[in-house]
Design an enzyme around this catalytic site. Structure first.
Site, PDB file in Angstrom:
ATOM      1  N   PRO A  92       0.512  -1.207  -0.023  1.00 28.57           N
ATOM      2  CA  PRO A  92       0.036  -0.129   0.093  1.00 28.57           C
ATOM      3  C   PRO A  92       0.470   1.246   0.265  1.00 28.57           C
ATOM      4  O   PRO A  92      -0.042   2.211  -0.791  1.00 28.57           O
ATOM      5  CB  PRO A  92      -0.586  -0.155   0.917  1.00 28.57           C
ATOM      6  CG  PRO A  92      -1.003  -1.451   1.359  1.00 28.57           C
ATOM      7  CD  PRO A  92       0.478  -1.714   0.302  1.00 28.57           C
ATOM      8  N   GLY A 142       4.932   1.675  -3.778  1.00 33.22           N
ATOM      9  CA  GLY A 142       4.410   1.353  -5.110  1.00 33.22           C
ATOM     10  C   GLY A 142       5.897   0.910  -6.576  1.00 33.22           C
ATOM     11  O   GLY A 142       7.230   0.209  -6.740  1.00 33.22           O
ATOM     12  N   ARG A 185     -19.558   4.556 -41.222  1.00 35.36           N
ATOM     13  CA  ARG A 185     -19.905   6.244 -41.193  1.00 35.36           C
ATOM     14  C   ARG A 185     -19.855   7.259 -42.382  1.00 35.36           C
ATOM     15  O   ARG A 185     -18.605   7.781 -42.494  1.00 35.36           O
ATOM     16  CB  ARG A 185     -18.758   6.532 -39.446  1.00 35.36           C
ATOM     17  CG  ARG A 185     -19.990   7.772 -38.747  1.00 35.36           C
ATOM     18  CD  ARG A 185     -21.021   7.880 -38.657  1.00 35.36           C
ATOM     19  NE  ARG A 185     -21.350   8.930 -37.501  1.00 35.36           N
ATOM     20  CZ  ARG A 185     -22.967   8.867 -37.135  1.00 35.36           C
ATOM     21  NH1 ARG A 185     -23.441   7.674 -37.040  1.00 35.36           N
ATOM     22  NH2 ARG A 185     -23.338  10.304 -36.179  1.00 35.36           N
ATOM     23  N   GLN A 207     -12.562   9.018 -30.005  1.00 33.42           N
ATOM     24  CA  GLN A 207     -12.284  10.622 -30.777  1.00 33.42           C
ATOM     25  C   GLN A 207     -13.496  10.277 -32.306  1.00 33.42           C
ATOM     26  O   GLN A 207     -13.955  10.747 -32.766  1.00 33.42           O
ATOM     27  CB  GLN A 207     -11.415  11.217 -31.562  1.00 33.42           C
ATOM     28  CG  GLN A 207     -11.726  13.067 -31.941  1.00 33.42           C
ATOM     29  CD  GLN A 207     -11.623  13.414 -30.230  1.00 33.42           C
ATOM     30  OE1 GLN A 207     -11.993  13.012 -29.513  1.00 33.42           O
ATOM     31  NE2 GLN A 207     -12.945  15.051 -30.919  1.00 33.42           N
ATOM     32  N   GLY A 211     -20.090  10.285 -30.775  1.00 39.26           N
ATOM     33  CA  GLY A 211     -20.284  10.168 -30.107  1.00 39.26           C
ATOM     34  C   GLY A 211     -20.751   8.030 -28.997  1.00 39.26           C
ATOM     35  O   GLY A 211     -20.870   7.963 -28.409  1.00 39.26           O
ATOM     36  N   GLU A 268       3.431  -2.458 -13.935  1.00 40.78           N
ATOM     37  CA  GLU A 268       5.123  -2.874 -14.289  1.00 40.78           C
ATOM     38  C   GLU A 268       6.473  -1.791 -14.339  1.00 40.78           C
ATOM     39  O   GLU A 268       6.909  -1.829 -14.959  1.00 40.78           O
ATOM     40  CB  GLU A 268       5.142  -3.939 -15.087  1.00 40.78           C
ATOM     41  CG  GLU A 268       4.559  -4.927 -14.885  1.00 40.78           C
ATOM     42  CD  GLU A 268       4.790  -5.965 -15.387  1.00 40.78           C
ATOM     43  OE1 GLU A 268       5.539  -6.647 -16.188  1.00 40.78           O
ATOM     44  OE2 GLU A 268       4.232  -7.833 -15.516  1.00 40.78           O
ATOM     45  N   THR A 328       5.510   2.453 -13.976  1.00 42.16           N
ATOM     46  CA  THR A 328       5.130   3.909 -14.574  1.00 42.16           C
ATOM     47  C   THR A 328       5.733   4.421 -15.323  1.00 42.16           C
ATOM     48  O   THR A 328       7.076   3.967 -15.687  1.00 42.16           O
ATOM     49  CB  THR A 328       4.846   4.783 -13.534  1.00 42.16           C
ATOM     50  OG1 THR A 328       5.946   5.747 -12.570  1.00 42.16           O
ATOM     51  CG2 THR A 328       3.950   4.571 -12.456  1.00 42.16           C
ATOM     52  N   GLU A 350       7.352   7.277 -15.807  1.00 43.22           N
ATOM     53  CA  GLU A 350       8.544   7.702 -14.806  1.00 43.22           C
ATOM     54  C   GLU A 350      10.003   7.227 -14.004  1.00 43.22           C
ATOM     55  O   GLU A 350      10.408   7.683 -15.171  1.00 43.22           O
ATOM     56  CB  GLU A 350       7.656   8.582 -14.071  1.00 43.22           C
ATOM     57  CG  GLU A 350       6.552  10.136 -14.385  1.00 43.22           C
ATOM     58  CD  GLU A 350       5.014   9.572 -14.532  1.00 43.22           C
ATOM     59  OE1 GLU A 350       4.863   8.270 -14.008  1.00 43.22           O
ATOM     60  OE2 GLU A 350       4.387  10.148 -15.142  1.00 43.22           O
TER      61      GLU A 350
END
Ligand code: FAD
Length: 389
Positions: free
Chosen positions: A138, A141, A278, A346, A350, A373, A375, A377
């Site tokens: 907790p 990480g 579309r 996108q 909708g 596994e 981030t 960063e």
């Protein structure tokens, strides 16, 4: 040297016959066993254990495990292909497949004793058992080396107290590899890995997370309360656990890159098809440059992510260090997955925001790839450390 006399260098980016066979097998499997039920699993957050037993029968639960331990004995080319194909349909199943193969099973394959390998690998590789791998806690990480779950030596036993969280298959896993503190906080050689079976006294599971995406992949807490584990369950030597984990994550990150690739490819293909059917302003939306350029960017980024991922897999197959390359592949492919899934929504407009089309699920699932596994960063930290060493 006369350059014209040199033999032409072969640069092959083609898939192999065995990769093509795995891809077809996974496509057939996802069409029959995953596609029809995945939105129900997603809605109810059901972890479909039986799907993993079935994937075991196909060899997908022990892709990298040698045949002598009951595995498929394949390499990273086949592994990346399998994770990509499954994740193209459902990232949740891809994530669980990756965690089972790359983390729990590969930790045992790489660092367990011969006796431990014979005991656990056949069950894991056949899919009879599902594996979990617990490093995160907790409060630790990214900074996993500062973990607080402790194992105190007591004769031939270690007594474990503490908790691991965000563990894939924390409830349903039949066996877990856990990395716990046996030395001082801050000492990278103060952590040790143990194999602990479900139901072992003092070992239980806790809260199951209610997640944004990857909802059919179970994520839960592991709880240790005076859990006495015999020293024969230790992998390697006391103090080896954290260094082992870093090596396991190097390989694991290739599988998260493959997972990202699958989600991105799935999101792109869905958007491409939709853009051709579309109609707006009396023409297919794919005819608008604003849409076709999005598709061009999506396809190009996916291709670049694929090259990085297979490059890391190729080095891993050759037994070379992949510390930097797997972090680059994971970093780039996961960011591409988020980007492509976003553009996918996108392009659907909708309808992309509804559950009638797959775009919203790719969008939700993709985000995990930049977190699990390590981030994005942390990948940059790994890469920059390699560059500056
Ligand atoms: C669905 C899911 C499945 C998972 N499965 C497993 C599993 O099976 N086993 C397991 O052990 N773990 C698992 N994890 C945990 C996962 O690996 C961690 O969530 C991840 O490593 C990030 O840790 P954290 O969540 O504590 O974030 P933190 O470490 O608290 O990070 C919070 C933020 O701070 C940033 N940050 C932290 N340190 C630095 C730094 N030095 N420089 C710059 N930025 C920094 C991070 O990048 C992030 O943006 C899972 C997580 C999820 C969500």
């Amino acid at each position: 040297m006369n350059i014209s006399m040199e033999a032409p260098t072969t640069l092959s980016f083609d898939s192999t016959e065995s990769q093509d066979m795995i891809a077809k097998m996974c496509r057939d499997f996802t069409a029959k066993e995953i596609k029809p039920k995945m939105m129900d699993w997603d809605e109810s957050q059901e972890f479909p254990v039986e799907v993993f037993h079935k994937m075991g029968a196909l060899g997908l639960m022990g892709i990298l495990v040698p045949e002598e331990y009951g595995g498929a004995g394949l390499g990273y080319g086949e592994y990346i292909t399998a994770i990509e194909e499954i994740s193209k349909v459902d990232g949740s199943i891809g994530l669980s497949l990756a965690a089972h193969n790359s983390l729990c099973t590969n930790h045992i394959l790489t660092f367990a004793s011969e006796e431990q390998k014979r005991k656990y690998l056949p069950k894991l590789a056949s899919g009879e058992w599902i594996g979990a791998w617990g490093l995160t806690e907790p409060n630790t990480g990214s900074d996993a080396g500062n973990m607080r779950t402790v194992a105190v030596k007591d004769g031939d036993y270690y007594v474990i107290n503490g908790a691991k969280n965000f563990i894939t298959h924390g409830k349903s896993g039949n066996v877990a590899v856990v990395i716990v503190r046996t030395g001082e906080v801050g000492d990278s050689h103060g952590m040790t890995s143990f194999i602990i079976e479900k139901g072992h006294p003092g070992f239980t599971s806790g809260k199951k997370e209610n997640k944004l995406g990857m909802r059919a992949s179970e994520t839960a807490e592991l709880i240790f309360s005076d859990c006495r584990v015999h020293k024969s369950q230790m992998m390697g030597k006391e103090g080896d656990g954290f260094v082992q984990s870093l090596k396991i994550l190097d390989g694991g990150r290739i599988s998260i890159a493959a997972l990202s690739l699958g989600i991105a490819q799935g999101a792109y293909e869905a958007a491409l098809e939709y853009s051709k059917v579309r109609q707006q302003f009396n023409q297919a939306i794919s005819k608008f440059q604003g849409i076709s350029f999005k598709l061009a960017d999506m396809a190009t980024k996916i291709e670049a992510a694929r090259l990085l991922t297979f490059r890391a897999g190729d080095l891993k197959n050759k037994g070379k260090s992949v510390n930097k390359e797997s972090a680059m592949a994971k970093l780039y492919a996961s960011e591409v997955a988020v980007d492509v899934a976003n553009e996918g929504v996108q392009i659907f407009g909708g309808y992309g925001f509804t559950k009638d089309f797959p775009a919203e699920k790719y969008y939700r699932d993709a985000k995990l790839c930049t977190i699990g596994e390590g981030t994005s960063e942390i990948q940059k930290l790994v890469i920059s450390r390699c560059l500056l060493k």
